[in-house]
Design a protein around this motif. Structure first.
Motif, mmCIF file in Angstrom:
data_model
loop_
_atom_site.group_PDB
_atom_site.id
_atom_site.type_symbol
_atom_site.label_atom_id
_atom_site.label_comp_id
_atom_site.label_asym_id
_atom_site.label_seq_id
_atom_site.Cartn_x
_atom_site.Cartn_y
_atom_site.Cartn_z
ATOM 1 N N SER A 68 0.823 -1.206 0.000
ATOM 2 C CA SER A 68 0.000 0.000 0.000
ATOM 3 C C SER A 68 0.856 1.255 0.000
ATOM 4 N N ALA A 69 1.902 1.291 0.828
ATOM 5 C CA ALA A 69 2.729 2.495 0.908
ATOM 6 C C ALA A 69 3.859 2.478 -0.118
ATOM 7 N N GLU B 120 10.106 -6.388 -4.537
ATOM 8 C CA GLU B 120 8.883 -6.919 -3.921
ATOM 9 C C GLU B 120 9.004 -8.444 -3.801
ATOM 10 N N ALA B 121 8.720 -8.935 -2.586
ATOM 11 C CA ALA B 121 8.866 -10.377 -2.328
ATOM 12 C C ALA B 121 7.843 -11.212 -3.088
ATOM 13 N N TRP C 119 1.571 -13.636 3.419
ATOM 14 C CA TRP C 119 2.494 -14.064 4.461
ATOM 15 C C TRP C 119 1.586 -14.602 5.546
ATOM 16 N N MET D 53 2.420 -9.762 -2.480
ATOM 17 C CA MET D 53 2.157 -9.606 -3.916
ATOM 18 C C MET D 53 2.287 -8.120 -4.224
ATOM 19 N N GLY E 210 0.694 -5.593 -1.922
ATOM 20 C CA GLY E 210 0.829 -6.008 -0.521
ATOM 21 C C GLY E 210 -0.516 -6.324 0.106
ATOM 22 N N SER E 211 -0.705 -5.881 1.330
ATOM 23 C CA SER E 211 -1.980 -6.165 2.004
ATOM 24 C C SER E 211 -3.114 -5.399 1.337
ATOM 25 N N ASN F 112 -6.902 -6.920 0.961
ATOM 26 C CA ASN F 112 -7.784 -6.369 1.996
ATOM 27 C C ASN F 112 -9.236 -6.259 1.514
ATOM 28 N N ALA F 113 -10.080 -5.783 2.421
ATOM 29 C CA ALA F 113 -11.520 -5.723 2.119
ATOM 30 C C ALA F 113 -11.890 -4.448 1.373
ATOM 31 N N LEU G 53 -12.104 -1.386 2.124
ATOM 32 C CA LEU G 53 -12.883 -0.321 2.764
ATOM 33 C C LEU G 53 -11.985 0.901 2.932
ATOM 34 N N VAL H 213 14.088 -9.215 0.097
ATOM 35 C CA VAL H 213 15.234 -8.482 0.654
ATOM 36 C C VAL H 213 15.613 -9.126 1.976
ATOM 37 N N ALA I 18 2.642 1.182 7.442
ATOM 38 C CA ALA I 18 1.797 1.222 8.651
ATOM 39 C C ALA I 18 2.618 1.095 9.925
ATOM 40 N N ASN J 220 -9.903 1.711 9.649
ATOM 41 C CA ASN J 220 -9.140 0.721 8.896
ATOM 42 C C ASN J 220 -7.896 1.433 8.377
ATOM 43 N N THR J 221 -6.813 0.708 8.280
ATOM 44 C CA THR J 221 -5.517 1.396 8.200
ATOM 45 C C THR J 221 -5.014 1.694 6.788
ATOM 46 N N ASN J 222 -5.706 1.212 5.775
ATOM 47 C CA ASN J 222 -5.130 1.361 4.434
ATOM 48 C C ASN J 222 -5.037 2.821 3.984
HETATM 49 C C1 LIG Z 1 -7.161 -9.402 4.937
HETATM 50 C C2 LIG Z 1 -6.989 -7.941 5.154
HETATM 51 C C3 LIG Z 1 -8.096 -7.101 5.108
HETATM 52 C C4 LIG Z 1 -7.934 -5.738 5.317
HETATM 53 N N1 LIG Z 1 -8.999 -4.902 5.112
HETATM 54 C C5 LIG Z 1 -8.796 -3.576 5.113
HETATM 55 C C6 LIG Z 1 -9.800 -2.687 4.669
HETATM 56 O O1 LIG Z 1 -10.866 -3.110 4.202
HETATM 57 N N2 LIG Z 1 -9.562 -1.359 4.720
HETATM 58 C C7 LIG Z 1 -8.395 -0.851 5.209
HETATM 59 O O2 LIG Z 1 -8.260 0.365 5.284
HETATM 60 N N3 LIG Z 1 -7.408 -1.670 5.606
HETATM 61 C C8 LIG Z 1 -7.560 -3.016 5.530
HETATM 62 N N4 LIG Z 1 -6.531 -3.848 5.838
HETATM 63 C C9 LIG Z 1 -5.270 -3.254 6.303
HETATM 64 C C10 LIG Z 1 -4.471 -2.562 5.209
HETATM 65 O O3 LIG Z 1 -4.608 -3.228 3.993
HETATM 66 C C11 LIG Z 1 -3.013 -2.495 5.629
HETATM 67 O O4 LIG Z 1 -2.925 -1.740 6.813
HETATM 68 C C12 LIG Z 1 -2.119 -1.836 4.598
HETATM 69 O O5 LIG Z 1 -2.247 -2.479 3.363
HETATM 70 C C13 LIG Z 1 -0.667 -1.922 5.062
HETATM 71 O O6 LIG Z 1 0.145 -1.369 4.078
HETATM 72 P P1 LIG Z 1 1.732 -1.431 4.189
HETATM 73 O O7 LIG Z 1 2.266 -0.674 3.062
HETATM 74 O O8 LIG Z 1 2.116 -1.067 5.562
HETATM 75 O O9 LIG Z 1 2.105 -2.979 4.042
HETATM 76 P P2 LIG Z 1 1.705 -3.984 2.902
HETATM 77 O O10 LIG Z 1 0.624 -3.443 2.062
HETATM 78 O O11 LIG Z 1 1.488 -5.283 3.570
HETATM 79 O O12 LIG Z 1 3.012 -4.047 1.980
HETATM 80 C C14 LIG Z 1 4.203 -4.652 2.352
HETATM 81 C C15 LIG Z 1 4.824 -5.240 1.094
HETATM 82 O O13 LIG Z 1 6.187 -5.532 1.356
HETATM 83 C C16 LIG Z 1 6.502 -6.807 0.820
HETATM 84 N N5 LIG Z 1 7.615 -7.337 1.610
HETATM 85 C C17 LIG Z 1 7.608 -7.738 2.887
HETATM 86 N N6 LIG Z 1 8.842 -8.146 3.252
HETATM 87 C C18 LIG Z 1 9.632 -8.001 2.179
HETATM 88 C C19 LIG Z 1 10.996 -8.257 1.922
HETATM 89 N N7 LIG Z 1 11.818 -8.719 2.897
HETATM 90 N N8 LIG Z 1 11.494 -8.035 0.688
HETATM 91 C C20 LIG Z 1 10.700 -7.543 -0.304
HETATM 92 N N9 LIG Z 1 9.388 -7.274 -0.112
HETATM 93 C C21 LIG Z 1 8.868 -7.497 1.117
HETATM 94 C C22 LIG Z 1 5.224 -7.580 0.994
HETATM 95 O O14 LIG Z 1 5.187 -8.721 0.158
HETATM 96 C C23 LIG Z 1 4.184 -6.543 0.677
HETATM 97 O O15 LIG Z 1 3.896 -6.515 -0.695
HETATM 98 C C24 LIG Z 1 -6.644 -5.213 5.629
HETATM 99 C C25 LIG Z 1 -5.538 -6.045 5.656
HETATM 100 C C26 LIG Z 1 -5.692 -7.400 5.408
HETATM 101 C C27 LIG Z 1 -4.475 -8.289 5.418
#
Ligand SMILES: Cc1cc2nc3c(=O)[nH]c(=O)nc-3n(C[C@H](O)[C@H](O)[C@H](O)COP(=O)(O)OP(=O)(O)OC[C@H]3O[C@@H](n4cnc5c(N)ncnc54)[C@H](O)[C@@H]3O)c2cc1C
Length: 845
Positions: free
Chosen positions: A277-278, A298-299, A323, A349, A352-353, A357-358, A360, A483, A794, A804-806
């Motif tokens: 997401s970020a 990206e893993a 994961w 993927m 990421g999450s 995610n759902a 929302l 990584v 996050a 919700n944290t997205n």
């Molecule tokens: C099932 C589910 C439902 C959710 N529903 C909602 C919702 O409806 N609304 C909402 O607001 N939030 C929702 N969330 C939460 C929200 O999606 C997450 O808070 C947000 O996506 C987090 O973003 P991020 O960038 O911190 O991490 P992520 O989006 O998880 O991204 C991290 C990325 O880094 C990659 N990575 C990790 N380790 C490594 C490595 N060592 N080397 C290379 N790549 C790596 C991962 O594969 C991933 O692609 C949900 C989450 C889940 C899992």
């Protein structure tokens, strides 16, 4: 997914064992199409009956071994002589309806109707196959390999047969063979049927419309169906073909950035770790400057097709696209989950999450961000962050809004009467329904928009990366790149080490490395790189590069207690198979219908359960998951996703037989408990130790108890009572000993078993000033004590937002890119003059 599909699947006798978990959708649809068509008319194939042991004679005139393409013909022709007894022995059983569908041929391989032979590894061929061995499918079924094949009818060259004869086999010339070819043919191709080379009265139907479902789709033999003139069967063929091919349009590969496999020896200006997401946001924004070379590692790879469909998000869990993390067992929580551990999936993927995610979209309360500012990150107040929320989105239907990359749209409303029921019940309790949550102050009930566009997911990987990658040669995305470590030289990160397909790589960086691996993997990577609490690192034998005590601490999540309400017992309309098929059709053809939404999930409530406190800052958030009576498959997807123990799932499935189920997620908005993350070992493939500390703080438990009482009251409203609402009691041995069912003591016990995540892990690389001993990054997201390492995801939230944290995470990505752009603005620009590439919008591709 639905019960109808499961029903159809069992009807085909599990023949399609080769289909992977990710490819069930279309085979299931086809199975369902075949199943219902056949069930409602008649089985068109008069299958030979299996002779029981007692009916086998002592003597036969002929025994034919194998009922395949040849054996079936031999046996048939021999039995034309009345007095001959013929025994046909076949190792396999009957065909299934699915085998009649030409395009399903590939799915039959490696199933139980295939002998599943493989060649020996040779080292010279088949090298791209698993184990270097080619599959040699052979039918193990009545009809043999003609049941597995692609149904193409070609005779071969005249010379082939003449050659056979020349090799010493008299009467095998083409002229001889042709007699038998004709004898076997029932050719319905009007252009060739009556030529001297073909015939229309043999046993084998040959047709031009090879995509039709079987030779005589509406019956034959002793139960002939009315004759057709071909128009309807033609239409059915078009429909089936269209449905099959339309799945390919759901997620075309072109919407993702290509996998960069080129030279990595030149240093990059920026390396972004994680395309979630970020991370996708950071990389996209930085690459707007054509003079900056940006690498994303990206893993995971491209998301599966199912990621596109809002209704299937639970289906992505426990797969290779997530994961699959689990919390440590605890005395306070998660005891009704498998092994007493809560399941914490994170997307693995592109997206990421945000790909799992759902969807929302909820930003959080003004006080969340003002709280961050009060904790020392002064530039993160609501007024500071609002422009970055705005910058990231395009609300559809708002022509004046500046175009952001993430499209927001309301979800299509399914199960409207249930939405209304919840709204009416809440109204009786004085909780307002609002068209839209007031910006910065979410209270009451509203339908929140989705990060969705035309019924499909709009992740940041799609909107921010996929939409621009083709036009930016300075942006490289390497997929399936894990990584493992950062390279440091004193206070400077010089590069990054990663693994792809078992091979180690190193890339160098000249400006910043940005870690956006999410709230679990970002701290884990820091620890593996020697950045974290020195004591913990020393225990693991990791050389300490920087003693940063806060890494992995301050772990927060929105813990959830799910409560199930039974509705309309004995009167509920069950889900029908036809509704399921309609839903699949609607999605594939129109991108609408139940698969384009997730029932009542978009109806979100922010409730302040504490009457004595300030109502503008609710302490709970509620989500609503509705399961229609008899929709057992959807409930299974849900309970499996959450990892609920089978004994409890069985009870819920039993309730679903005669009532609807409404599951209300009661989510703790401001948890007092803080969890922790530690490494188990230095091995990057070993999951970290996750301690949730859910329900370890009495005030958290007290808030959730009030949240449960609110749902109890909701169930007692007239609106709910008109639907015979009743809390679904789930037998839990320990709690059932408590004398008063639904006493505080009972609910505390229940919460200990029924504890799940809302997937909002955050806080593990806390943002805050130097003076905060837990803080890991500054308010410009730089790791304290290092020159050029930032974290943007996050994990930097000092306190989880009460939403919700997205959305907040996307905003964090925007801010990180903005800080970096500001920090390097003074630099000499390169050949392109630092011209920023004009913004391209996700709707443009
Ligand atoms: C099932 C589910 C439902 C959710 N529903 C909602 C919702 O409806 N609304 C909402 O607001 N939030 C929702 N969330 C939460 C929200 O999606 C997450 O808070 C947000 O996506 C987090 O973003 P991020 O960038 O911190 O991490 P992520 O989006 O998880 O991204 C991290 C990325 O880094 C990659 N990575 C990790 N380790 C490594 C490595 N060592 N080397 C290379 N790549 C790596 C991962 O594969 C991933 O692609 C949900 C989450 C889940 C899992």
């Amino acid at each position: 997914m639905s019960s109808a599909i499961v029903g159809a699947a069992s009807a085909i006798g599990g023949a399609v064992t080769a289909a992977t978990s990710n490819s069930w959708f279309i085979p299931m649809l086809m199975a369902a199409v075949a199943y219902f068509q056949y069930e409602e008319i008649i089985d068109p194939e008069s299958k030979p009956s299996d002779v029981g042991g007692d009916d086998i004679l002592d003597h036969y005139d002929f025994i034919v071994i194998g009922a395949g393409s040849a054996g079936a013909v031999v046996a048939n022709r021999l039995t034309e002589v009345e007095n001959w007894n013929v025994l046909l022995l076949e190792a396999g059983g009957d065909e299934t309806e699915l085998t009649d569908v030409p395009l399903m041929a590939g799915y039959l391989q490696l199933s139980k109707i295939d002998w599943q032979y493989k060649t020996e590894p040779s080292g010279t061929s088949c090298l791209a196959m698993q184990g270097g061995r080619c599959n040699w499918p052979r039918g193990k079924v009545l009809g043999g390999s003609s049941v597995l094949n692609y149904m193409l009818y070609l005779r071969g060259s005249k010379h082939d047969y003449d050659n056979w004869e020349a090799m010493g086999n008299p009467s095998w010339s083409y002229r001889d063979a042709q007699y038998y070819f004709k004898k076997s043919e029932d050719n319905t191709n009007q252009y060739v049927a009556n030529t001297p080379y073909h015939a229309t009265d043999g046993g084998q139907n040959l047709s031009l419309d090879a995509a039709g479902i079987g030779p005589h789709p509406c019956g034959s033999g002793s139960s002939p169906a009315p004759p057709g003139i071909g128009l309807l069967s033609g239409m059915v063929t078009v429909l089936v073909q269209t449905l099959l091919s339309s799945q390919c349009l759901v997620s075309p590969a072109s919407q993702w950035p290509v996998d960069y496999v080129g030279d990595l020896s030149q240093p990059y200006d920026f390396v972004v770790i994680g395309a979630g997401s970020a991370g996708s946001v950071v990389a996209s924004r930085l690459s707007e400057n054509p003079d900056w070379r940006v690498l994303v590692l990206e893993a995971g790879g491209d998301p599966p097709i199912e990621s596109e469909l809002p209704a299937l998000f639970f289906g992505l869990q426990h797969t290779k696209f997530t994961w699959n993390y689990f919390t440590e067992p605890s005395d306070d929580a998660c005891q009704g989950m498998k092994d007493g551990r809560c399941y914490w999936p994170r997307g693995k993927m592109l997206g990421g999450s945000g790909g799992a995610n759902a969807m929302l979209y909820v930003r959080g309360n003004r006080r969340d961000f003002d709280g961050w500012a009060a904790m020392g990150s002064t530039g993160w107040s609501y007024d500071h962050v609002l422009p970055f929320f705005e910058k990231s989105v395009t609300p559809q239907g708002n022509a004046t809004h500046p175009k952001g990359y993430v499209t927001l749209k309301p979800f299509e409303r399914q199960d409207n009467d249930i939405h209304q029921l919840i709204i009416d019940g809440a109204h009786e309790l004085g909780q307002p329904y609002v068209e839209r949550f007031q910006e910065g102050s979410e209270t009451g009930y509203a339908h929140v928009p989705g990060t969705v566009r035309q019924g499909q997911r709009m992740s940041t990987a799609k909107g921010y990366l996929g939409a621009v990658a083709k036009s930016r040669s300075n942006l490289h995305v390497v997929k399936n790149a894990l990584v493992t470590k950062l390279d440091l030289d004193g206070e400077t990160v010089t590069g990054v080490k990663f693994e792809r397909a078992g091979v180690s790589h190193r890339v160098k960086v000249t400006k910043d490395v940005v870690i956006s691996a999410g709230a679990i993997d970002s701290p884990a990577l820091l620890l593996r790189s020697g950045i974290g609490p020195s004591k913990h690192l020393e225990e693991l034998g990791i050389p300490v590069e920087l003693d940063l005590p806060g890494v992995g601490r301050n772990l927060q999540d929105h813990v959830v207690v799910p409560i199930f309400l039974r509705l309309d017992e004995g009167q509920a309309e069950p889900m029908t198979e036809k509704a399921v098929l309609d839903g699949i059709y609607q999605y594939l053809i129109h991108r609408t219908g139940p698969l384009a939404a997730h029932s009542t999930a978009s109806l979100v409530a922010f409730i302040n359960t504490n009457a004595s406190s300030d109502s503008a800052y609710p302490d709970t958030e509620n989500h609503h998951m509705f399961f229609q009576r008899a929709d057992h498959a959807s409930l299974e997807l849900f309970t499996k996703g959450l990892s609920i123990q089978d004994q409890y799932t069985d009870v819920l499935q039993e309730y679903l037989k005669d009532s609807h189920l409404l599951c209300v997620f009661i989510l703790l908005s401001h948890p007092a408990a803080r969890g922790e993350l530690h490494l188990k070992s230095r091995d990057p493939k070993e999951p970290p130790i996750l301690t949730s500390n859910y329900l370890s703080e009495s005030e958290d438990v007290a808030t959730l108890m009030r949240g449960i009482r609110y749902i109890e009251s909701l169930g007692q409203t007239k609106a709910f009572q008109d639907h015979l609402a009743e809390i679904a009691r789930i037998p839990i041995k320990e709690c059932d000993h408590i004398e008063n069912y639904r006493s505080d003591e009972y609910w505390r016990c229940y919460a200990k078993y029924f504890t799940v995540t809302c997937y909002h892990q955050s806080g593990t690389v806390k943002m805050g000033p130097d003076s905060d001993h837990e803080a890991c990054v500054s308010q410009r997201l730089k790791v304290h004590g290092l020159e050029n390492l930032r974290v943007a995801d996050a994990s930097i939230m000092p306190a989880v937002v009460s939403a919700n944290t997205n959305a907040a995470t996307v905003m964090i990505g925007e801010r990180a890119a903005h800080f970096i752009q500001e920090d390097y603005q003074g630099e000499a620009v390169g050949a392109n003059g630092g011209l920023w590439v004009p913004h391209m919008h996700a709707d443009d591709f």
